[in-house]
Motif scaffolding. Sequence first.
Motif, mmCIF file in Angstrom:
data_model
loop_
_atom_site.group_PDB
_atom_site.id
_atom_site.type_symbol
_atom_site.label_atom_id
_atom_site.label_comp_id
_atom_site.label_asym_id
_atom_site.label_seq_id
_atom_site.Cartn_x
_atom_site.Cartn_y
_atom_site.Cartn_z
ATOM 1 N N PRO A 49 40.703 42.394 32.969
ATOM 2 C CA PRO A 49 40.941 40.952 32.856
ATOM 3 C C PRO A 49 39.654 40.152 32.665
ATOM 4 C CG PRO A 49 42.348 41.881 34.550
ATOM 5 C CD PRO A 49 41.407 42.970 34.120
ATOM 6 N N ARG A 50 38.589 40.527 33.366
ATOM 7 C CA ARG A 50 37.310 39.813 33.209
ATOM 8 C C ARG A 50 36.733 39.979 31.804
ATOM 9 N NH1 ARG A 50 35.042 37.325 37.058
ATOM 10 N NH2 ARG A 50 35.224 37.736 39.262
ATOM 11 N N GLU A 51 36.818 41.185 31.269
ATOM 12 C CA GLU A 51 36.322 41.413 29.905
ATOM 13 C C GLU A 51 37.115 40.583 28.900
ATOM 14 O OE1 GLU A 51 34.945 46.089 30.556
ATOM 15 O OE2 GLU A 51 36.925 45.635 29.693
ATOM 16 N N ALA A 52 38.423 40.553 29.064
ATOM 17 C CA ALA A 52 39.276 39.770 28.161
ATOM 18 C C ALA A 52 38.935 38.288 28.263
ATOM 19 C CB ALA A 52 40.748 40.017 28.468
ATOM 20 N N ALA A 53 38.745 37.787 29.484
ATOM 21 C CA ALA A 53 38.403 36.377 29.678
ATOM 22 C C ALA A 53 37.078 36.041 28.994
ATOM 23 C CB ALA A 53 38.340 36.052 31.164
ATOM 24 N N ALA A 54 36.090 36.908 29.153
ATOM 25 C CA ALA A 54 34.783 36.669 28.536
ATOM 26 C C ALA A 54 34.893 36.684 27.015
ATOM 27 C CB ALA A 54 33.777 37.719 29.010
ATOM 28 N N ARG A 55 35.620 37.624 26.490
ATOM 29 C CA ARG A 55 35.759 37.728 25.029
ATOM 30 C C ARG A 55 36.483 36.516 24.452
ATOM 31 N NH1 ARG A 55 35.653 42.241 21.129
ATOM 32 N NH2 ARG A 55 37.026 41.616 19.436
ATOM 33 N N SER A 61 41.362 33.142 35.590
ATOM 34 C CA SER A 61 42.680 32.749 36.109
ATOM 35 C C SER A 61 43.669 32.512 34.974
ATOM 36 C CB SER A 61 42.560 31.496 36.985
ATOM 37 O OG SER A 61 42.056 30.412 36.229
ATOM 38 N N THR A 62 43.190 32.037 33.829
ATOM 39 C CA THR A 62 44.057 31.851 32.664
ATOM 40 C C THR A 62 44.561 33.200 32.170
ATOM 41 O OG1 THR A 62 42.861 29.848 32.039
ATOM 42 C CG2 THR A 62 44.200 30.887 30.326
ATOM 43 N N VAL A 63 43.665 34.185 32.118
ATOM 44 C CA VAL A 63 44.075 35.533 31.713
ATOM 45 C C VAL A 63 45.109 36.074 32.692
ATOM 46 C CG1 VAL A 63 43.306 37.934 31.415
ATOM 47 C CG2 VAL A 63 41.970 36.056 30.443
ATOM 48 N N ASN A 65 47.280 34.451 34.476
ATOM 49 C CA ASN A 65 48.565 33.802 34.219
ATOM 50 C C ASN A 65 49.227 34.345 32.955
ATOM 51 O OD1 ASN A 65 48.363 32.172 36.504
ATOM 52 N ND2 ASN A 65 47.332 30.542 35.390
ATOM 53 N N LEU A 66 48.431 34.542 31.908
ATOM 54 C CA LEU A 66 48.973 35.110 30.672
ATOM 55 C C LEU A 66 49.509 36.517 30.912
ATOM 56 C CD1 LEU A 66 46.214 34.002 28.111
ATOM 57 C CD2 LEU A 66 48.585 33.183 28.199
ATOM 58 N N VAL A 67 48.717 37.321 31.617
ATOM 59 C CA VAL A 67 49.100 38.716 31.862
ATOM 60 C C VAL A 67 50.390 38.806 32.673
ATOM 61 C CG1 VAL A 67 48.411 40.840 33.077
ATOM 62 C CG2 VAL A 67 46.798 39.662 31.556
ATOM 63 N N ARG A 68 50.541 37.933 33.635
ATOM 64 C CA ARG A 68 51.754 37.945 34.461
ATOM 65 C C ARG A 68 52.996 37.759 33.577
ATOM 66 N NH1 ARG A 68 49.866 36.023 38.684
ATOM 67 N NH2 ARG A 68 49.479 33.916 37.929
ATOM 68 N N ALA A 69 52.969 36.759 32.717
ATOM 69 C CA ALA A 69 54.112 36.495 31.835
ATOM 70 C C ALA A 69 54.287 37.606 30.802
ATOM 71 C CB ALA A 69 53.926 35.153 31.131
ATOM 72 N N MET A 70 53.183 38.110 30.279
ATOM 73 C CA MET A 70 53.253 39.114 29.226
ATOM 74 C C MET A 70 53.657 40.485 29.759
ATOM 75 S SD MET A 70 49.953 37.713 27.161
ATOM 76 C CE MET A 70 50.035 38.837 25.770
ATOM 77 N N THR A 71 53.294 40.780 30.991
ATOM 78 C CA THR A 71 53.725 42.039 31.612
ATOM 79 C C THR A 71 55.243 42.005 31.819
ATOM 80 O OG1 THR A 71 51.582 42.315 32.687
ATOM 81 C CG2 THR A 71 53.404 43.572 33.590
ATOM 82 N N ALA A 72 55.739 40.871 32.292
ATOM 83 C CA ALA A 72 57.186 40.723 32.503
ATOM 84 C C ALA A 72 57.953 40.853 31.191
ATOM 85 C CB ALA A 72 57.482 39.375 33.162
#
Length: 152
Positions: A49-55, A61-63, A65-72
Amino acid sequence: MDTASEFGRLIGPLRRAVLRTRRMEGLPDLPEAQIELLRTLAETDGATPREAAARLRIAPSTVSNLVRAMTAAGLVERTPSTTDLRTVRLTASPKALDMLDRYDRTSTTSLRHALDGLAPQSREALRLAIPALAELLTALEAQAPEEPGQVR
Protein backbone atom coordinates in the motif's frame (compact mmCIF):
# COMPACT_ATOMS: atom_id res chain seq x y z
CA MET A 1 -5.73 32.35 -27.49
CA ASP A 2 -4.29 31.25 -24.17
CA THR A 3 -3.04 27.66 -24.59
CA ALA A 4 -3.33 26.77 -20.90
CA SER A 5 -6.95 27.98 -20.68
CA GLU A 6 -8.05 26.30 -23.89
CA PHE A 7 -6.28 23.04 -23.05
CA GLY A 8 -7.73 23.08 -19.53
CA ARG A 9 -11.24 23.49 -20.94
CA LEU A 10 -10.80 20.48 -23.21
CA ILE A 11 -9.31 18.00 -20.75
CA GLY A 12 -12.52 17.21 -18.84
CA PRO A 13 -14.79 16.84 -21.89
CA LEU A 14 -12.18 14.65 -23.64
CA ARG A 15 -11.89 12.38 -20.59
CA ARG A 16 -15.67 12.12 -20.26
CA ALA A 17 -16.04 11.31 -23.97
CA VAL A 18 -13.61 8.40 -23.59
CA LEU A 19 -15.38 7.23 -20.41
CA ARG A 20 -18.72 7.24 -22.25
CA THR A 21 -17.32 4.69 -24.72
CA ARG A 22 -16.76 2.30 -21.79
CA ARG A 23 -20.35 2.69 -20.60
CA MET A 24 -21.68 2.19 -24.13
CA GLU A 25 -19.86 -1.14 -24.20
CA GLY A 26 -21.43 -2.16 -20.88
CA LEU A 27 -18.18 -2.02 -18.92
CA PRO A 28 -18.36 -1.21 -15.21
CA ASP A 29 -18.07 2.47 -14.38
CA LEU A 30 -15.09 2.48 -12.03
CA PRO A 31 -13.85 5.74 -10.55
CA GLU A 32 -10.62 6.97 -12.14
CA ALA A 33 -8.79 6.59 -8.80
CA GLN A 34 -9.55 2.85 -8.82
CA ILE A 35 -8.46 2.52 -12.43
CA GLU A 36 -5.19 4.32 -11.67
CA LEU A 37 -4.52 2.00 -8.73
CA LEU A 38 -5.26 -1.07 -10.86
CA ARG A 39 -2.93 0.20 -13.60
CA THR A 40 -0.19 0.75 -11.03
CA LEU A 41 -0.61 -2.75 -9.64
CA ALA A 42 -0.68 -4.28 -13.12
CA GLU A 43 2.40 -2.35 -14.31
CA THR A 44 4.46 -3.14 -11.21
CA ASP A 45 3.24 -6.72 -10.75
CA GLY A 46 1.91 -5.71 -7.34
CA ALA A 47 2.94 -3.30 -4.60
CA THR A 48 2.59 -2.65 -0.91
CA PRO A 49 0.00 0.00 0.00
CA ARG A 50 2.81 2.47 0.78
CA GLU A 51 4.51 1.83 -2.56
CA ALA A 52 1.22 2.32 -4.40
CA ALA A 53 0.54 5.56 -2.50
CA ALA A 54 4.00 6.91 -3.34
CA ARG A 55 3.70 5.98 -7.00
CA LEU A 56 0.25 7.56 -7.31
CA ARG A 57 1.23 10.55 -5.15
CA ILE A 58 -1.73 10.07 -2.84
CA ALA A 59 -2.06 9.53 0.89
CA PRO A 60 -1.70 5.96 2.20
CA SER A 61 -5.13 6.32 3.83
CA THR A 62 -6.60 6.99 0.38
CA VAL A 63 -5.05 3.76 -0.91
CA SER A 64 -6.47 1.91 2.11
CA ASN A 65 -9.96 3.19 1.34
CA LEU A 66 -9.63 2.27 -2.34
CA VAL A 67 -8.30 -1.18 -1.51
CA ARG A 68 -11.14 -1.89 0.91
CA ALA A 69 -13.78 -1.22 -1.77
CA MET A 70 -11.79 -2.92 -4.53
CA THR A 71 -11.11 -6.05 -2.47
CA ALA A 72 -14.84 -6.38 -1.78
CA ALA A 73 -15.49 -6.05 -5.53
CA GLY A 74 -12.93 -8.76 -6.34
CA LEU A 75 -10.57 -6.36 -8.12
CA VAL A 76 -7.62 -6.36 -5.71
CA GLU A 77 -6.04 -9.31 -3.96
CA ARG A 78 -4.18 -8.87 -0.67
CA THR A 79 -1.36 -11.29 0.12
CA PRO A 80 0.29 -11.16 3.56
CA SER A 81 4.06 -10.86 3.57
CA THR A 82 5.92 -14.00 4.57
CA THR A 83 8.57 -11.93 6.36
CA ASP A 84 6.53 -9.13 7.98
CA LEU A 85 3.00 -9.94 9.10
CA ARG A 86 2.16 -6.21 9.25
CA THR A 87 2.70 -5.84 5.50
CA VAL A 88 0.55 -6.98 2.59
CA ARG A 89 1.23 -7.09 -1.12
CA LEU A 90 -1.54 -5.83 -3.37
CA THR A 91 -2.12 -7.28 -6.81
CA ALA A 92 -4.75 -6.72 -9.46
CA SER A 93 -7.02 -9.75 -9.69
CA PRO A 94 -7.50 -11.62 -12.98
CA LYS A 95 -10.97 -10.02 -13.14
CA ALA A 96 -9.39 -6.55 -12.85
CA LEU A 97 -6.71 -7.30 -15.45
CA ASP A 98 -9.39 -8.47 -17.88
CA MET A 99 -11.42 -5.33 -17.19
CA LEU A 100 -8.40 -3.08 -17.81
CA ASP A 101 -7.74 -4.88 -21.09
CA ARG A 102 -11.36 -4.42 -22.14
CA TYR A 103 -11.26 -0.71 -21.13
CA ASP A 104 -8.11 -0.19 -23.18
CA ARG A 105 -9.42 -2.04 -26.24
CA THR A 106 -12.71 -0.13 -26.14
CA SER A 107 -11.04 3.26 -25.64
CA THR A 108 -8.44 2.59 -28.32
CA THR A 109 -11.07 1.49 -30.84
CA SER A 110 -13.18 4.57 -30.16
CA LEU A 111 -10.20 6.93 -30.33
CA ARG A 112 -8.93 5.28 -33.51
CA HIS A 113 -12.36 5.67 -35.13
CA ALA A 114 -12.55 9.36 -34.10
CA LEU A 115 -8.99 10.03 -35.29
CA ASP A 116 -9.75 8.38 -38.65
CA GLY A 117 -12.51 10.96 -39.13
CA LEU A 118 -10.12 13.89 -38.71
CA ALA A 119 -8.25 15.65 -41.48
CA PRO A 120 -4.78 14.16 -42.09
CA GLN A 121 -3.03 17.31 -40.82
CA SER A 122 -5.04 17.14 -37.56
CA ARG A 123 -4.10 13.48 -37.06
CA GLU A 124 -0.45 14.33 -37.66
CA ALA A 125 -0.60 17.29 -35.25
CA LEU A 126 -2.00 15.02 -32.53
CA ARG A 127 0.64 12.36 -33.23
CA LEU A 128 3.39 14.97 -32.96
CA ALA A 129 1.86 16.36 -29.73
CA ILE A 130 2.10 13.07 -27.81
CA PRO A 131 5.70 13.60 -26.56
CA ALA A 132 4.84 17.16 -25.52
CA LEU A 133 1.76 15.93 -23.63
CA ALA A 134 3.88 13.33 -21.83
CA GLU A 135 6.35 16.08 -20.90
CA LEU A 136 3.47 18.28 -19.70
CA LEU A 137 2.23 15.46 -17.47
CA THR A 138 5.69 15.10 -15.96
CA ALA A 139 5.91 18.87 -15.35
CA LEU A 140 2.45 18.95 -13.74
CA GLU A 141 3.30 16.01 -11.48
CA ALA A 142 6.56 17.67 -10.45
CA GLN A 143 4.83 20.88 -9.38
CA ALA A 144 1.79 19.27 -7.75
CA PRO A 145 1.79 19.60 -3.98
CA GLU A 146 1.93 16.35 -2.09
CA GLU A 147 -1.23 15.20 -0.35
CA PRO A 148 -1.24 15.22 3.47
CA GLY A 149 0.13 12.02 4.89
CA GLN A 150 1.92 11.02 1.72
CA VAL A 151 5.15 9.14 2.12
CA ARG A 152 7.96 9.76 -0.34
